[in-house]
Write a protein that holds these residues in place. Structure first.
Motif, short mmCIF file in Angstrom:
data_model
loop_
_atom_site.label_atom_id
_atom_site.label_comp_id
_atom_site.label_asym_id
_atom_site.label_seq_id
_atom_site.Cartn_x
_atom_site.Cartn_y
_atom_site.Cartn_z
N MET A 160 0.83 -1.18 0.00
CA MET A 160 0.00 0.00 0.00
C MET A 160 0.88 1.26 0.00
N VAL A 161 1.88 1.29 0.85
CA VAL A 161 2.76 2.45 0.93
C VAL A 161 3.46 2.67 -0.41
N SER A 162 3.92 1.60 -0.98
CA SER A 162 4.61 1.68 -2.27
C SER A 162 3.68 2.24 -3.36
N GLN A 163 2.45 1.79 -3.37
CA GLN A 163 1.49 2.25 -4.38
C GLN A 163 1.20 3.74 -4.22
N VAL A 164 1.03 4.19 -2.99
CA VAL A 164 0.76 5.62 -2.75
C VAL A 164 1.97 6.46 -3.15
N VAL A 210 -4.12 11.65 -8.24
CA VAL A 210 -4.65 12.22 -6.99
C VAL A 210 -5.86 11.41 -6.53
N VAL A 211 -6.72 11.04 -7.47
CA VAL A 211 -7.89 10.22 -7.13
C VAL A 211 -7.44 8.85 -6.62
N GLU A 212 -6.39 8.32 -7.21
CA GLU A 212 -5.86 7.02 -6.76
C GLU A 212 -5.36 7.10 -5.31
N ILE A 213 -4.69 8.19 -4.97
CA ILE A 213 -4.22 8.37 -3.59
C ILE A 213 -5.42 8.46 -2.64
N ASP A 214 -6.46 9.16 -3.07
CA ASP A 214 -7.67 9.28 -2.25
C ASP A 214 -8.31 7.91 -2.00
#
Length: 79
Positions: free
Chosen positions: A1-5, A39-43
């Motif tokens: 998850m951290v890597s993806q963000v 940005v939407v992906e991070i949200d």
């Protein structure tokens, strides 16, 4: 998850940089739209992190405000 963000956050910055170097309005907008999608992906990832209790409601509120500001600024670049 951290890597993806982290990848999504980097994608925002890199697409802004690449888009700003394009001469064509259509090309610039394409890169800005990709940045906005990141940005939407991070949200979306933040919502999952809240569900998994990696973030508190206070954290998610602040993050949501910042992401909304970023989304708004990117939207203003797209014309």
């Amino acid at each position: 998850m951290v890597s993806q963000v982290r990848r999504a956050a980097l994608s925002v910055k890199l697409n802004l940089a690449e888009g700003s170097s394009r001469k064509s309005k259509v090309e610039r907008n394409r890169f800005y739209e990709i940045a906005r999608g990141s940005v939407v992906e991070i949200d979306a990832a933040a919502e999952v992190m809240l569900d998994l209790e990696f973030l508190t409601p206070d954290n998610i509120e602040l993050l949501g405000e910042l992401l909304n500001r970023c989304f708004s600024m990117l939207s203003k670049l797209i014309n």
